[in-house]
Scaffold this motif. Sequence first.
Motif, PDB file in Angstrom:
ATOM      1  N   LEU A   1      19.013  15.680 -54.018  1.00 46.07           N
ATOM      2  CA  LEU A   1      19.257  15.009 -55.286  1.00 46.07           C
ATOM      3  C   LEU A   1      18.059  14.164 -55.717  1.00 46.07           C
ATOM      4  O   LEU A   1      17.413  13.510 -54.890  1.00 46.07           O
ATOM      5  CB  LEU A   1      20.492  14.120 -55.157  1.00 46.07           C
ATOM      6  CG  LEU A   1      21.009  13.472 -56.434  1.00 46.07           C
ATOM      7  CD1 LEU A   1      21.554  14.521 -57.395  1.00 46.07           C
ATOM      8  CD2 LEU A   1      22.092  12.452 -56.097  1.00 46.07           C
ATOM      9  N   PHE A   2      17.760  14.190 -56.996  1.00 49.65           N
ATOM     10  CA  PHE A   2      16.657  13.390 -57.542  1.00 49.65           C
ATOM     11  C   PHE A   2      16.885  11.904 -57.261  1.00 49.65           C
ATOM     12  O   PHE A   2      18.018  11.435 -57.088  1.00 49.65           O
ATOM     13  CB  PHE A   2      16.488  13.654 -59.036  1.00 49.65           C
ATOM     14  CG  PHE A   2      17.754  13.615 -59.831  1.00 49.65           C
ATOM     15  CD1 PHE A   2      18.293  12.415 -60.292  1.00 49.65           C
ATOM     16  CD2 PHE A   2      18.435  14.790 -60.129  1.00 49.65           C
ATOM     17  CE1 PHE A   2      19.469  12.388 -61.024  1.00 49.65           C
ATOM     18  CE2 PHE A   2      19.617  14.771 -60.869  1.00 49.65           C
ATOM     19  CZ  PHE A   2      20.140  13.564 -61.323  1.00 49.65           C
ATOM     20  N   THR A   3      15.803  11.147 -57.245  1.00 52.11           N
ATOM     21  CA  THR A   3      15.867   9.726 -56.886  1.00 52.11           C
ATOM     22  C   THR A   3      15.736   8.794 -58.078  1.00 52.11           C
ATOM     23  O   THR A   3      15.872   7.578 -57.944  1.00 52.11           O
ATOM     24  CB  THR A   3      14.759   9.386 -55.879  1.00 52.11           C
ATOM     25  OG1 THR A   3      13.481   9.699 -56.458  1.00 52.11           O
ATOM     26  CG2 THR A   3      14.931  10.198 -54.592  1.00 52.11           C
ATOM     27  N   GLY A   4      15.442   9.351 -59.243  1.00 53.40           N
ATOM     28  CA  GLY A   4      15.297   8.525 -60.431  1.00 53.40           C
ATOM     29  C   GLY A   4      14.820   9.363 -61.597  1.00 53.40           C
ATOM     30  O   GLY A   4      14.707  10.587 -61.507  1.00 53.40           O
ATOM     31  N   ALA A   5      14.543   8.678 -62.699  1.00 54.71           N
ATOM     32  CA  ALA A   5      14.056   9.375 -63.890  1.00 54.71           C
ATOM     33  C   ALA A   5      13.191   8.432 -64.711  1.00 54.71           C
ATOM     34  O   ALA A   5      13.409   7.214 -64.737  1.00 54.71           O
ATOM     35  CB  ALA A   5      15.217   9.887 -64.727  1.00 54.71           C
ATOM     36  N   VAL A   6      12.215   9.012 -65.381  1.00 58.45           N
ATOM     37  CA  VAL A   6      11.379   8.286 -66.331  1.00 58.45           C
ATOM     38  C   VAL A   6      11.321   9.141 -67.591  1.00 58.45           C
ATOM     39  O   VAL A   6      10.653  10.178 -67.618  1.00 58.45           O
ATOM     40  CB  VAL A   6       9.954   8.039 -65.796  1.00 58.45           C
ATOM     41  CG1 VAL A   6       9.125   7.331 -66.857  1.00 58.45           C
ATOM     42  CG2 VAL A   6       9.994   7.228 -64.518  1.00 58.45           C
ATOM     43  N   GLY A   7      12.044   8.733 -68.618  1.00 59.05           N
ATOM     44  CA  GLY A   7      12.089   9.528 -69.834  1.00 59.05           C
ATOM     45  C   GLY A   7      12.659  10.911 -69.546  1.00 59.05           C
ATOM     46  O   GLY A   7      13.729  11.047 -68.956  1.00 59.05           O
ATOM     47  N   PRO A   8      11.920  11.968 -69.922  1.00 57.54           N
ATOM     48  CA  PRO A   8      12.416  13.328 -69.690  1.00 57.54           C
ATOM     49  C   PRO A   8      12.100  13.861 -68.295  1.00 57.54           C
ATOM     50  O   PRO A   8      12.419  15.011 -67.995  1.00 57.54           O
ATOM     51  CB  PRO A   8      11.683  14.136 -70.761  1.00 57.54           C
ATOM     52  CG  PRO A   8      10.366  13.439 -70.891  1.00 57.54           C
ATOM     53  CD  PRO A   8      10.670  11.972 -70.722  1.00 57.54           C
ATOM     54  N   LYS A   9      11.470  13.033 -67.443  1.00 59.23           N
ATOM     55  CA  LYS A   9      11.051  13.501 -66.125  1.00 59.23           C
ATOM     56  C   LYS A   9      11.978  12.982 -65.022  1.00 59.23           C
ATOM     57  O   LYS A   9      12.339  11.803 -65.012  1.00 59.23           O
ATOM     58  CB  LYS A   9       9.613  13.066 -65.839  1.00 59.23           C
ATOM     59  CG  LYS A   9       8.586  13.720 -66.757  1.00 59.23           C
ATOM     60  CD  LYS A   9       7.174  13.345 -66.357  1.00 59.23           C
ATOM     61  CE  LYS A   9       6.146  14.058 -67.233  1.00 59.23           C
ATOM     62  NZ  LYS A   9       4.766  13.722 -66.846  1.00 59.23           N
ATOM     63  N   LEU A  10      12.317  13.878 -64.108  1.00 60.25           N
ATOM     64  CA  LEU A  10      13.074  13.490 -62.926  1.00 60.25           C
ATOM     65  C   LEU A  10      12.111  13.234 -61.779  1.00 60.25           C
ATOM     66  O   LEU A  10      11.063  13.883 -61.662  1.00 60.25           O
ATOM     67  CB  LEU A  10      14.063  14.592 -62.526  1.00 60.25           C
ATOM     68  CG  LEU A  10      15.241  14.853 -63.464  1.00 60.25           C
ATOM     69  CD1 LEU A  10      16.168  15.902 -62.851  1.00 60.25           C
ATOM     70  CD2 LEU A  10      16.017  13.577 -63.762  1.00 60.25           C
ATOM     71  N   LEU A  11      12.495  12.296 -60.921  1.00 62.74           N
ATOM     72  CA  LEU A  11      11.709  11.983 -59.727  1.00 62.74           C
ATOM     73  C   LEU A  11      12.409  12.610 -58.531  1.00 62.74           C
ATOM     74  O   LEU A  11      13.579  12.335 -58.257  1.00 62.74           O
ATOM     75  CB  LEU A  11      11.610  10.465 -59.542  1.00 62.74           C
ATOM     76  CG  LEU A  11      11.172   9.641 -60.768  1.00 62.74           C
ATOM     77  CD1 LEU A  11      11.106   8.164 -60.413  1.00 62.74           C
ATOM     78  CD2 LEU A  11       9.822  10.137 -61.289  1.00 62.74           C
ATOM     79  N   TRP A  12      11.689  13.460 -57.806  1.00 59.49           N
ATOM     80  CA  TRP A  12      12.264  14.144 -56.644  1.00 59.49           C
ATOM     81  C   TRP A  12      11.890  13.401 -55.363  1.00 59.49           C
ATOM     82  O   TRP A  12      10.911  12.637 -55.340  1.00 59.49           O
ATOM     83  CB  TRP A  12      11.772  15.587 -56.596  1.00 59.49           C
ATOM     84  CG  TRP A  12      12.230  16.407 -57.762  1.00 59.49           C
ATOM     85  CD1 TRP A  12      11.495  16.787 -58.838  1.00 59.49           C
ATOM     86  CD2 TRP A  12      13.548  16.926 -57.978  1.00 59.49           C
ATOM     87  NE1 TRP A  12      12.261  17.518 -59.716  1.00 59.49           N
ATOM     88  CE2 TRP A  12      13.533  17.627 -59.210  1.00 59.49           C
ATOM     89  CE3 TRP A  12      14.735  16.873 -57.255  1.00 59.49           C
ATOM     90  CZ2 TRP A  12      14.658  18.259 -59.733  1.00 59.49           C
ATOM     91  CZ3 TRP A  12      15.854  17.508 -57.767  1.00 59.49           C
ATOM     92  CH2 TRP A  12      15.821  18.195 -58.988  1.00 59.49           C
ATOM     93  N   PRO A  13      12.637  13.579 -54.296  1.00 56.86           N
ATOM     94  CA  PRO A  13      12.375  12.840 -53.051  1.00 56.86           C
ATOM     95  C   PRO A  13      10.969  13.029 -52.488  1.00 56.86           C
ATOM     96  O   PRO A  13      10.471  12.157 -51.777  1.00 56.86           O
ATOM     97  CB  PRO A  13      13.435  13.407 -52.089  1.00 56.86           C
ATOM     98  CG  PRO A  13      14.556  13.844 -52.968  1.00 56.86           C
ATOM     99  CD  PRO A  13      13.890  14.376 -54.201  1.00 56.86           C
ATOM    100  N   ASP A  14      10.311  14.152 -52.796  1.00 55.92           N
ATOM    101  CA  ASP A  14       8.962  14.371 -52.282  1.00 55.92           C
ATOM    102  C   ASP A  14       7.885  13.712 -53.133  1.00 55.92           C
ATOM    103  O   ASP A  14       6.690  13.885 -52.891  1.00 55.92           O
ATOM    104  CB  ASP A  14       8.670  15.874 -52.176  1.00 55.92           C
ATOM    105  CG  ASP A  14       8.746  16.588 -53.531  1.00 55.92           C
ATOM    106  OD1 ASP A  14       8.961  15.915 -54.564  1.00 55.92           O
ATOM    107  OD2 ASP A  14       8.589  17.826 -53.549  1.00 55.92           O
ATOM    108  N   GLY A  15       8.306  12.931 -54.155  1.00 51.99           N
ATOM    109  CA  GLY A  15       7.358  12.223 -54.999  1.00 51.99           C
ATOM    110  C   GLY A  15       6.991  12.956 -56.282  1.00 51.99           C
ATOM    111  O   GLY A  15       6.340  12.380 -57.161  1.00 51.99           O
TER     112      GLY A  15
END
Length: 352
Positions: free
Chosen positions: A254-268
């Motif tokens: 599962l993703f760890t966060g979001a910035v605007g239209p971008k998701l942050l994945w656990p691998d950075g």
Amino acid sequence: MEHIDFAVIGGGQSGLATAHALLRRGLRPVVLEASDHAAGSWPHYYDSLTLFSPARYNSLPGMPFPGADRDRYPHRDEVVTYLTAYADRLDAEIRTGCRVTAVRRTGDGFTAELEGGRLSARAVVAASGTFGRPHRPALPGLQEFTGQVLHAADYRSPAPFSGRRVVVVRAGNSAVQIAAELAETAHVTLATRGPVKFAAQRILGRDLHFWTVRTGLDTAPLGRFLARPPAQPVLDDGRYRAALAAGRPDRRALFTGAVGPKLLWPDGQREEVDAIVLATGYRPDLPYLAPLHGTLDDEGTPRHREGLATAVPGLAFVGLEWQRSLSSNSLRGVGRDADRVARRLAAHLARR
């Protein structure tokens, strides 16, 4: 104000099965259905939905599921047609377009407030299901994500997502089915908290449901012992496991966060995503019971014992997940629970 004996709230599979069980006892229920069609939530599910149980295991009491091939896996529209025919054959009063907004205690019975009127009932069965209350968990970054977010309840077909980047959340049957369908025309990731768990659809040439019925697991009264129902594995004939192995869809933590239209994945990694589909299930849709003190907990979940409200005599539930057994909220199992509830409610009224 109109007076009736039994008010059954909801005209889907649970409400219809309950009406059938009451009729068998010579009782006259009135089914109150909010929509204009007595088929519950089935007409609103996604277009390609296919049951994971064969036709022979998807019958309500008194009417077999139709079709010569009893081992086929019916589609959504077949279920809608079946429930519509079942309602037409049922000798019960079914009032469509009749939404219940509140149920209150009045003396030994209840008053049901409707949009445009009221009625009193000696007993009430809440059989309104869960589709009206999609569960939208607080996932990391979801509020900050500026792309499209929809629940599986709002998903219909892959057409609007062709060529887009889509993330489907969860690892249940619907999540995997939707993700695999989307992956035919879109770039899709199945985002889960852990590995996807599969169960073989067929064992020794028989569908899994044959074995759960034969061993008694399907009907075992386990609901009372489960503080939290277990997650069920994805039933698979091999196609979904193969699709994931081929990366269509791929699976990620599962993703760890979001910035605007971008998701942050656990691998950075940061990746722009067009849409997130939340296949995160549903919760009991019972807001009209809020005036009955002690009926619902803080999360809106009913307090009951095998379908009978623990705090309000004369109130019962049918169609809850794990209400009594593995099959309680399914076509194949809801009739057993409805019969049990009808028997106990009839006995309760006879004592008064």
